[in-house]
Design a protein around this motif. Structure first.
Motif, PDB file in Angstrom:
ATOM      1  N   GLU A  15      78.929  27.433  80.108  1.00  0.00           N
ATOM      2  CA  GLU A  15      78.134  26.690  81.074  1.00  0.00           C
ATOM      3  C   GLU A  15      77.609  27.620  82.155  1.00  0.00           C
ATOM      4  OE1 GLU A  15      76.908  23.868  81.805  1.00  0.00           O
ATOM      5  OE2 GLU A  15      77.551  22.809  79.998  1.00  0.00           O
ATOM      6  N   LYS A  16      76.643  27.140  82.866  1.00  0.00           N
ATOM      7  CA  LYS A  16      76.212  27.874  84.038  1.00  0.00           C
ATOM      8  C   LYS A  16      77.266  27.693  85.122  1.00  0.00           C
ATOM      9  CE  LYS A  16      73.671  24.604  86.886  1.00  0.00           C
ATOM     10  NZ  LYS A  16      72.422  24.207  87.511  1.00  0.00           N
ATOM     11  N   PRO A  17      77.366  28.511  86.141  1.00  0.00           N
ATOM     12  CA  PRO A  17      76.499  29.653  86.355  1.00  0.00           C
ATOM     13  C   PRO A  17      76.954  30.870  85.560  1.00  0.00           C
ATOM     14  CG  PRO A  17      78.053  29.451  88.167  1.00  0.00           C
ATOM     15  CD  PRO A  17      78.320  28.311  87.239  1.00  0.00           C
ATOM     16  N   PHE A  18      75.982  31.629  85.034  1.00  0.00           N
ATOM     17  CA  PHE A  18      76.313  32.860  84.339  1.00  0.00           C
ATOM     18  C   PHE A  18      76.224  34.000  85.348  1.00  0.00           C
ATOM     19  CE2 PHE A  18      76.275  36.321  81.388  1.00  0.00           C
ATOM     20  CZ  PHE A  18      77.025  35.860  80.320  1.00  0.00           C
ATOM     21  N   GLY A  19      77.289  34.169  86.102  1.00  0.00           N
ATOM     22  CA  GLY A  19      77.311  35.162  87.174  1.00  0.00           C
ATOM     23  C   GLY A  19      76.589  34.640  88.400  1.00  0.00           C
TER      24      GLY A  19
ATOM     25  N   VAL B 124      66.685  28.214  90.235  1.00  0.00           N
ATOM     26  CA  VAL B 124      65.535  29.071  89.929  1.00  0.00           C
ATOM     27  C   VAL B 124      65.859  30.091  88.844  1.00  0.00           C
ATOM     28  CG1 VAL B 124      63.884  30.757  90.860  1.00  0.00           C
ATOM     29  CG2 VAL B 124      64.518  28.742  92.215  1.00  0.00           C
ATOM     30  N   GLN B 125      67.003  30.787  89.018  1.00  0.00           N
ATOM     31  CA  GLN B 125      67.344  31.874  88.072  1.00  0.00           C
ATOM     32  C   GLN B 125      67.370  31.363  86.632  1.00  0.00           C
ATOM     33  OE1 GLN B 125      70.597  32.092  86.369  1.00  0.00           O
ATOM     34  NE2 GLN B 125      69.943  33.936  85.293  1.00  0.00           N
ATOM     35  N   ASN B 126      67.767  30.137  86.444  1.00  0.00           N
ATOM     36  CA  ASN B 126      67.901  29.603  85.091  1.00  0.00           C
ATOM     37  C   ASN B 126      66.775  28.623  84.751  1.00  0.00           C
ATOM     38  OD1 ASN B 126      68.917  27.526  86.832  1.00  0.00           O
ATOM     39  ND2 ASN B 126      70.933  28.408  86.622  1.00  0.00           N
ATOM     40  N   HIS B 127      66.917  27.373  85.207  1.00  0.00           N
ATOM     41  CA  HIS B 127      66.022  26.300  84.746  1.00  0.00           C
ATOM     42  C   HIS B 127      64.544  26.545  85.047  1.00  0.00           C
ATOM     43  CE1 HIS B 127      69.902  24.554  84.378  1.00  0.00           C
ATOM     44  NE2 HIS B 127      70.020  24.166  85.629  1.00  0.00           N
ATOM     45  N   MET B 128      64.249  26.928  86.289  1.00  0.00           N
ATOM     46  CA  MET B 128      62.837  27.055  86.668  1.00  0.00           C
ATOM     47  C   MET B 128      62.182  28.219  85.914  1.00  0.00           C
ATOM     48  SD  MET B 128      62.701  24.529  88.792  1.00  0.00           S
ATOM     49  CE  MET B 128      61.145  24.552  89.649  1.00  0.00           C
TER      50      MET B 128
ATOM     51  N   LEU C  31      67.176  39.779  82.942  1.00  0.00           N
ATOM     52  CA  LEU C  31      65.883  39.971  83.608  1.00  0.00           C
ATOM     53  C   LEU C  31      65.664  38.945  84.714  1.00  0.00           C
ATOM     54  CD1 LEU C  31      63.750  40.793  80.447  1.00  0.00           C
ATOM     55  CD2 LEU C  31      64.021  42.293  82.438  1.00  0.00           C
ATOM     56  N   SER C  32      66.101  37.715  84.480  1.00  0.00           N
ATOM     57  CA  SER C  32      65.857  36.722  85.529  1.00  0.00           C
ATOM     58  C   SER C  32      66.772  36.972  86.725  1.00  0.00           C
ATOM     59  CB  SER C  32      65.965  35.292  84.995  1.00  0.00           C
ATOM     60  OG  SER C  32      67.181  35.097  84.374  1.00  0.00           O
ATOM     61  N   TRP C  33      67.985  37.467  86.472  1.00  0.00           N
ATOM     62  CA  TRP C  33      68.826  37.844  87.619  1.00  0.00           C
ATOM     63  C   TRP C  33      68.194  38.998  88.404  1.00  0.00           C
ATOM     64  CZ3 TRP C  33      71.615  34.862  90.173  1.00  0.00           C
ATOM     65  CH2 TRP C  33      72.586  34.023  89.616  1.00  0.00           C
ATOM     66  N   SER C  34      67.653  39.969  87.703  1.00  0.00           N
ATOM     67  CA  SER C  34      67.140  41.097  88.481  1.00  0.00           C
ATOM     68  C   SER C  34      65.943  40.666  89.323  1.00  0.00           C
ATOM     69  CB  SER C  34      66.861  42.321  87.601  1.00  0.00           C
ATOM     70  OG  SER C  34      65.831  42.043  86.716  1.00  0.00           O
ATOM     71  N   PHE C  35      65.195  39.686  88.841  1.00  0.00           N
ATOM     72  CA  PHE C  35      64.101  39.147  89.665  1.00  0.00           C
ATOM     73  C   PHE C  35      64.656  38.408  90.895  1.00  0.00           C
ATOM     74  CE2 PHE C  35      61.225  35.704  90.873  1.00  0.00           C
ATOM     75  CZ  PHE C  35      60.047  36.410  91.090  1.00  0.00           C
ATOM     76  N   VAL C  36      65.630  37.566  90.640  1.00  0.00           N
ATOM     77  CA  VAL C  36      66.183  36.720  91.707  1.00  0.00           C
ATOM     78  C   VAL C  36      67.009  37.518  92.728  1.00  0.00           C
ATOM     79  CG1 VAL C  36      68.029  35.007  91.983  1.00  0.00           C
ATOM     80  CG2 VAL C  36      66.066  34.505  90.516  1.00  0.00           C
ATOM     81  N   ASP C  37      67.724  38.537  92.234  1.00  0.00           N
ATOM     82  CA  ASP C  37      68.568  39.342  93.132  1.00  0.00           C
ATOM     83  C   ASP C  37      67.794  39.906  94.319  1.00  0.00           C
ATOM     84  OD1 ASP C  37      70.874  38.947  91.750  1.00  0.00           O
ATOM     85  OD2 ASP C  37      70.999  40.952  90.868  1.00  0.00           O
ATOM     86  N   LYS C  38      66.569  40.359  94.049  1.00  0.00           N
ATOM     87  CA  LYS C  38      65.774  40.973  95.112  1.00  0.00           C
ATOM     88  C   LYS C  38      65.513  39.964  96.228  1.00  0.00           C
ATOM     89  CE  LYS C  38      64.043  44.857  92.885  1.00  0.00           C
ATOM     90  NZ  LYS C  38      64.076  44.614  91.454  1.00  0.00           N
ATOM     91  N   ILE C  39      65.332  38.719  95.837  1.00  0.00           N
ATOM     92  CA  ILE C  39      65.070  37.674  96.831  1.00  0.00           C
ATOM     93  C   ILE C  39      66.364  37.318  97.560  1.00  0.00           C
ATOM     94  CG2 ILE C  39      64.203  35.321  97.177  1.00  0.00           C
ATOM     95  CD1 ILE C  39      62.660  35.749  94.484  1.00  0.00           C
ATOM     96  N   SER C  40      67.440  37.137  96.811  1.00  0.00           N
ATOM     97  CA  SER C  40      68.665  36.706  97.492  1.00  0.00           C
ATOM     98  C   SER C  40      69.209  37.803  98.403  1.00  0.00           C
ATOM     99  CB  SER C  40      69.714  36.200  96.504  1.00  0.00           C
ATOM    100  OG  SER C  40      69.949  37.113  95.491  1.00  0.00           O
ATOM    101  N   GLU C  41      69.012  39.060  98.029  1.00  0.00           N
ATOM    102  CA  GLU C  41      69.472  40.129  98.925  1.00  0.00           C
ATOM    103  C   GLU C  41      68.805  40.007 100.300  1.00  0.00           C
ATOM    104  OE1 GLU C  41      68.723  43.777  96.774  1.00  0.00           O
ATOM    105  OE2 GLU C  41      70.275  43.177  95.317  1.00  0.00           O
TER     106      GLU C  41
END
Ligand code: NAD
Length: 490
Positions: A147-151, A237-241, A442-452
């Motif tokens: 299940e999510k969350p995957f990290g 966002v990281q997953n569903h969107m 890939l979706s984490w690396s996109f999202v990480d920049k925003i959450s940082e």
């Protein structure tokens, strides 16, 4: 149709997910004849329970979810319970003995599905023990559903993935994104690739922008503790969107099989322009709900919810503009927005087509409405195409008309059916509608920049939207700058 045979082991079998989604979904598969008579389920959780008591809890969860429930006695007779603390090594051997016994009694051909429906901090330990204690030594297939969350970032997702991969190969890991089990999300592909009238227009020559909205009316409810560490960006966002965006933007695959589809989705993630520094602020908006009026009664703001910090910096809303840098999409913004305590519960995709080159219908001084294709994902399921046509009795005047196709569904039936489809896919070994590691990474690396950036700077305008609205004004401005606006979702 195929009737897969397997032993299904559910870790976290006394939890909310098992009760609300997994048991009713398995029952629906059973009722539709999609489950072979040769199946068995072992529920695993910490609590002491007899098989009988467990079967009764399965019975009541099915009864709560489904009105018509004949054959329930037979269905629940295949359920067994093992009380087990997943952190206690000695307990896995007893579980293995039980599994081997059921394998033999039900002739399950050594097929095993391990469904981890519990807190992610246990995923690694469980996978390790499944291997080291021999539960994965089987003659048939072994699959892991998680299940999510995957990290909660690329780094933590990597750690988790490495742990899982010690016991299961990538092919054997089924990462649930339940949006991918939804009827109309799966329909994106069909609408695009089975119609002569859409795919030729599906590019930057004819589409002006795409809007993906997933709004909830509920707030954080009892999940404050989890949500405080997650927020809307990670939770949605990281997953569903991003998964919906990938399905909308991908190139037609060579074939409709798992590898080809996933490969095309991965390319979309790779083409997504990473946001850094000021670009985050320019392209992404965060929001947090404050108090608001629902049916004339004031409801709590996020910071007043249980287990939430009174000065919380956690976002309950995200709107963003995504840029997909490839030939097909250069210049077409993909706008996404998702949030809690919004004015409508709706998941919807709006594809806005470009204006025609010249408006001949100027007499009435009206601007023509653009053509829109709307894909309704939930609670309604269907598609609407907005066209312009002449109204009866009026001369040479173009008026918007709607072509509607509705799958007419009842919302509470919706989510279990996504799980039903995904469980069936997993039993058949079809991983198409599960997230591949490359997509997740890939979706984490996109999202990480925003959450940082968001975590490093306190949002001094929180709370910035009232409960029961469609989000902060900055989200409207995001589109206004490009000459667009959010199409209403209801
Ligand atoms: P829950 O808290 O309701 O249930 C947790 C289960 O894990 C219980 O059965 C509990 O007995 C068991 N458990 C906890 N610690 C244990 C231990 N040490 N040993 C053995 N069993 C233990 O959680 P949930 O809401 O069912 O969610 C489970 C997972 O699914 C989580 O990863 C969650 O993020 C995810 N998820 C849940 C939903 C949902 O609708 N509930 C939706 C999407 C994802």
């Amino acid at each position: 149709s195929e009737k897969p045979t397997a032993l299904i082991m559910i870790f976290g079998a006394t939890g909310d997910l098992a009760k609300r989604k997994l048991f009713p979904s398995l029952y629906r598969l059973y009722k539709r004849g999609k489950l072979s008579e040769r199946y068995a389920v072992i529920g695993v959780a910490r609590r002491e329970l007899t098989n009988d008591a467990f079967q009764e809890s399965v019975r009541s969860s099915v009864q709560d979810a489904i009105k018509d429930h004949d054959g329930l006695d037979e269905f629940i007779s295949h359920f067994y319970y093992h009380s087990h603390d997943v952190t206690d090594s000695s307990s896995y051997l007893a579980l293995k003995t039980m599994a081997n016994q059921l394998d033999e009694n039900y002739h399950l051909e050594g097929n095993r599905i391990f469904y981890l429906a519990m807190a992610p901090e246990f995923f690694g330990t469980i996978a390790e023990h499944l291997k080291s204690d021999g539960l994965t030594d089987v003659a048939g297939f072994k699959r892991l559903v998680i299940e999510k969350p995957f990290g909660r970032s690329l780094a933590s997702a990597k750690v988790l993935n490495d742990q899982l991969r010690q016991a299961f190969s990538e092919d054997e890991v089924y990462r649930i994104d339940h949006y991918l089990g939804k009827e109309m999300v799966q329909n994106i592909e069909v609408i695009r690739f089975a119609n002569a009238i859409f795919e030729p227009l599906w590019n930057n020559r004819y589409i002006s922008n795409i809007q993906v909205t997933s709004s909830e009316v509920l707030g954080v409810e009892e999940r404050g503790r989890y949500y405080e560490k997650s927020g809307a960006l990670r939770d949605m966002v990281q997953n569903h969107m991003l998964q919906m965006v990938a399905l909308l933007a991908m190139e037609p695959p060579i074939r409709l099989n798992t590898d080809e589809i996933r490969a095309e989705k991965v390319k979309v993630f790779r083409a997504m322009k990473p946001l850094e520094g000021d670009a985050v602020k320019e392209n992404f908006v965060r929001g947090q709900y404050g108090r608001g009026l629902v049916n004339n009664e004031e409801v709590k703001g996020y910071r007043e919810e249980p287990m939430v910090d009174a000065e919380s910096n956690t976002e309950t809303y995200v709107a963003g503009k995504l840029t997909i840098d490839n030939f097909r999409w250069a210049g077409v913004p993909f706008y996404i927005r998702t949030g809690k305590k919004m004015a409508a519960k709706s998941t919807k995709i709006v594809i806005q087509f470009k204006d025609i080159p010249m408006n001949l219908y100027y007499q009435t001084e009206k601007t023509l409405n653009p053509n829109l294709l709307v894909i309704h994902i939930q609670p309604e399921e269907g598609i609407t195409l907005y066209l312009n046509a002449q109204k009866t009795g009026e001369h040479m005047d173009a008026t918007p008309v709607k072509l509607n196709f509705s799958n007419n569904c009842i919302d509470h039936m919706n989510t279990p059916e996504a799980y039903e489809r995904l469980l069936y896919d997993c039993m058949r070994g079809d991983a198409t509608n599960f997230a591949h590691w490359d997509e997740v990474a890939l979706s984490w690396s996109f999202v990480d920049k925003i959450s940082e950036i968001w975590e490093g700077t306190k949002a001094d305008n929180f709370p910035n939207y009232e409960a029961n609205t469609m989000g902060p004004k900055e989200a409207d401005e995001l589109l206004e700058r490009d000459g667009f606006f959010w199409w209403p979702v209801d």
